[in-house]
Motif scaffolding. Structure first.
Motif, short mmCIF file in Angstrom:
data_model
loop_
_atom_site.label_atom_id
_atom_site.label_comp_id
_atom_site.label_asym_id
_atom_site.label_seq_id
_atom_site.Cartn_x
_atom_site.Cartn_y
_atom_site.Cartn_z
N MET A 133 -57.51 -34.67 61.90
CA MET A 133 -57.48 -33.64 60.85
C MET A 133 -57.47 -32.27 61.53
O MET A 133 -58.47 -31.82 62.07
CB MET A 133 -58.71 -33.77 59.95
CG MET A 133 -58.81 -32.74 58.85
SD MET A 133 -57.55 -32.89 57.56
CE MET A 133 -58.17 -34.31 56.64
N MET A 134 -56.30 -31.62 61.50
CA MET A 134 -56.09 -30.40 62.28
C MET A 134 -56.28 -29.13 61.47
O MET A 134 -55.70 -28.96 60.40
CB MET A 134 -54.68 -30.39 62.86
CG MET A 134 -54.44 -31.46 63.89
SD MET A 134 -52.76 -31.35 64.59
CE MET A 134 -51.80 -32.10 63.27
N HIS A 135 -57.09 -28.23 62.01
CA HIS A 135 -57.23 -26.87 61.51
C HIS A 135 -56.39 -25.98 62.43
O HIS A 135 -56.64 -25.89 63.63
CB HIS A 135 -58.70 -26.44 61.57
CG HIS A 135 -58.91 -24.97 61.32
ND1 HIS A 135 -59.39 -24.48 60.12
CD2 HIS A 135 -58.70 -23.88 62.12
CE1 HIS A 135 -59.47 -23.15 60.19
NE2 HIS A 135 -59.06 -22.77 61.40
N ILE A 136 -55.38 -25.32 61.85
CA ILE A 136 -54.52 -24.43 62.64
C ILE A 136 -54.38 -23.13 61.85
O ILE A 136 -53.91 -23.13 60.71
CB ILE A 136 -53.12 -25.04 62.87
CG1 ILE A 136 -53.24 -26.46 63.44
CG2 ILE A 136 -52.31 -24.15 63.81
CD1 ILE A 136 -51.94 -27.23 63.41
N SER A 167 -50.58 -23.46 55.85
CA SER A 167 -50.38 -22.11 55.31
C SER A 167 -49.18 -21.40 55.95
O SER A 167 -49.03 -20.19 55.77
CB SER A 167 -51.64 -21.27 55.52
OG SER A 167 -51.96 -21.18 56.90
N ALA A 168 -48.35 -22.15 56.66
CA ALA A 168 -47.19 -21.52 57.30
C ALA A 168 -45.99 -21.58 56.36
O ALA A 168 -46.12 -21.32 55.16
CB ALA A 168 -46.91 -22.21 58.63
N ALA A 188 -54.49 -22.49 48.00
CA ALA A 188 -53.67 -21.31 48.30
C ALA A 188 -52.26 -21.42 47.71
O ALA A 188 -51.62 -20.39 47.47
CB ALA A 188 -53.60 -21.08 49.81
N VAL A 189 -51.79 -22.63 47.46
CA VAL A 189 -50.45 -22.80 46.90
C VAL A 189 -50.35 -22.21 45.50
O VAL A 189 -49.25 -21.90 45.02
CB VAL A 189 -50.03 -24.30 46.91
CG1 VAL A 189 -50.74 -25.07 45.79
CG2 VAL A 189 -48.53 -24.46 46.81
N LEU A 197 -45.53 -20.66 51.39
CA LEU A 197 -46.21 -21.94 51.21
C LEU A 197 -45.62 -22.70 50.03
O LEU A 197 -45.43 -23.92 50.10
CB LEU A 197 -47.71 -21.70 51.02
CG LEU A 197 -48.56 -22.94 50.70
CD1 LEU A 197 -48.39 -24.02 51.77
CD2 LEU A 197 -50.03 -22.56 50.56
N GLN A 198 -45.32 -22.01 48.95
CA GLN A 198 -44.73 -22.67 47.79
C GLN A 198 -43.35 -23.25 48.12
O GLN A 198 -43.03 -24.37 47.69
CB GLN A 198 -44.66 -21.68 46.62
CG GLN A 198 -46.03 -21.33 46.07
CD GLN A 198 -46.02 -20.14 45.13
OE1 GLN A 198 -44.98 -19.56 44.86
NE2 GLN A 198 -47.20 -19.76 44.63
N THR A 199 -42.58 -22.51 48.89
CA THR A 199 -41.27 -23.03 49.32
C THR A 199 -41.44 -24.27 50.19
O THR A 199 -40.71 -25.26 50.05
CB THR A 199 -40.50 -21.95 50.10
OG1 THR A 199 -40.30 -20.82 49.26
CG2 THR A 199 -39.14 -22.47 50.56
#
Length: 266
Positions: A133-136, A167-168, A188-189, A197-199
């Motif tokens: 589980m990555m936090h970036i 979030s990228a 956040a979306v 992010l929505q895209t």
């Protein structure tokens, strides 16, 4: 597995603010269940929260645990802490190592140490056949943390990998998808300014998509600015459904199936 129930694939019942403000876990779980949430990944961020997550999960058959040390905290621990993470990883409730990774937004001065600990905790995931589980996180419009994380998991892949609270943008979503990662979308979306992010959420294949609250953080619109709870995940599900021109029920079905798959649950 009930495909009609939401799997909150990253939440923090172990966050101290809940207890400090008088919220009981049994109440938070009950309210979430009443809102259609059937499964939880209680994710740690240091040794204390790892132990607490395990303790909390014992009372709930549908609560699973990730143990690990957050990149913002690695400089506060001796290397011996990795041995404790490895020991905790052997608990039957543990399905992931997390949240671990790279944070160049809050902890700019410890980049090399973060990379070292990230690799060490990936190694724990590999040895125990656990999900990563990555936090970036990086500054806005800066992707150095993402680039470094991609480089690390290319050479040292875990059995199964998740990008928490992605979030990228669409380009980086595809880079992680190309490496077999699942992508976890949080509140956040729903933000009006989260266009990239929505895209990205639109293009993430249904078989690689997860949903999360990251509660008590990142409360979705229209409750942004308030404390977050797992019961609010329906706002995120609804927004993703709208972006993909699908029903919330379809999003729930796919994301719950994906969570069972990525966490290697039967």
């Amino acid at each position: 597995m009930d495909k009609n129930l939401i799997f909150d694939a990253h939440t923090h019942f172990n966050d101290g603010s809940y207890a400090d403000e008088g919220f009981e876990i049994k109440t938070l779980v009950k309210e979430a269940q009443e809102a259609g949430v059937g499964y939880f990944l209680n994710c740690a961020f240091d040794l204390e929260s790892s132990k607490l997550a395990l303790e909390q999960a014992t009372a709930y058959p549908n609560m699973f645990v990730a143990v690990g040390i957050h990149p913002m905290d690695v400089h506060n621990f001796p290397k011996a802490a990795l041995e404790e993470v490895a020991r905790l990883a052997k608990s039957p409730k543990v399905v992931a190592i997390g949240e671990v990774g790279l944070d160049y937004y809050w902890a700019k001065e410890h980049r090399e140490l973060q990379k070292e600990w990230f690799k060490a905790q990936i190694d724990i995931a590999r040895k125990n056949n656990l999900t990563l589980m990555m936090h970036i996180r990086d500054a806005k419009d800066n992707y150095e943390a993402y680039d470094d994380a991609l480089e690390i998991i290319k050479s040292l892949p875990a059995p199964r990998m998740i990008v928490h609270c992605f979030s990228a943008n669409e380009t980086y979503a595809q880079k992680f998808l190309d490496l077999g990662c699942y992508i976890n979308i949080g509140g956040a979306v729903t933000f009006k300014n989260a266009k990239d992010l929505q895209t990205a959420a639109k293009m993430i294949p249904l078989n690689r998509l997860l949903v999360e609250t990251d509660a008590p953080y990142l409360t979705p619109h229209p409750l942004r600015g308030q404390k977050n709870f797992p019961k609010y995940i329906s706002y995120t599900v609804a927004k993703i459904a709208d972006l993909k021109n699908l029903t919330p029920k379809e999003i729930i079905k796919h994301t719950t199936e994906n969570a069972f798959q990525v966490f290697n649950l039967k």
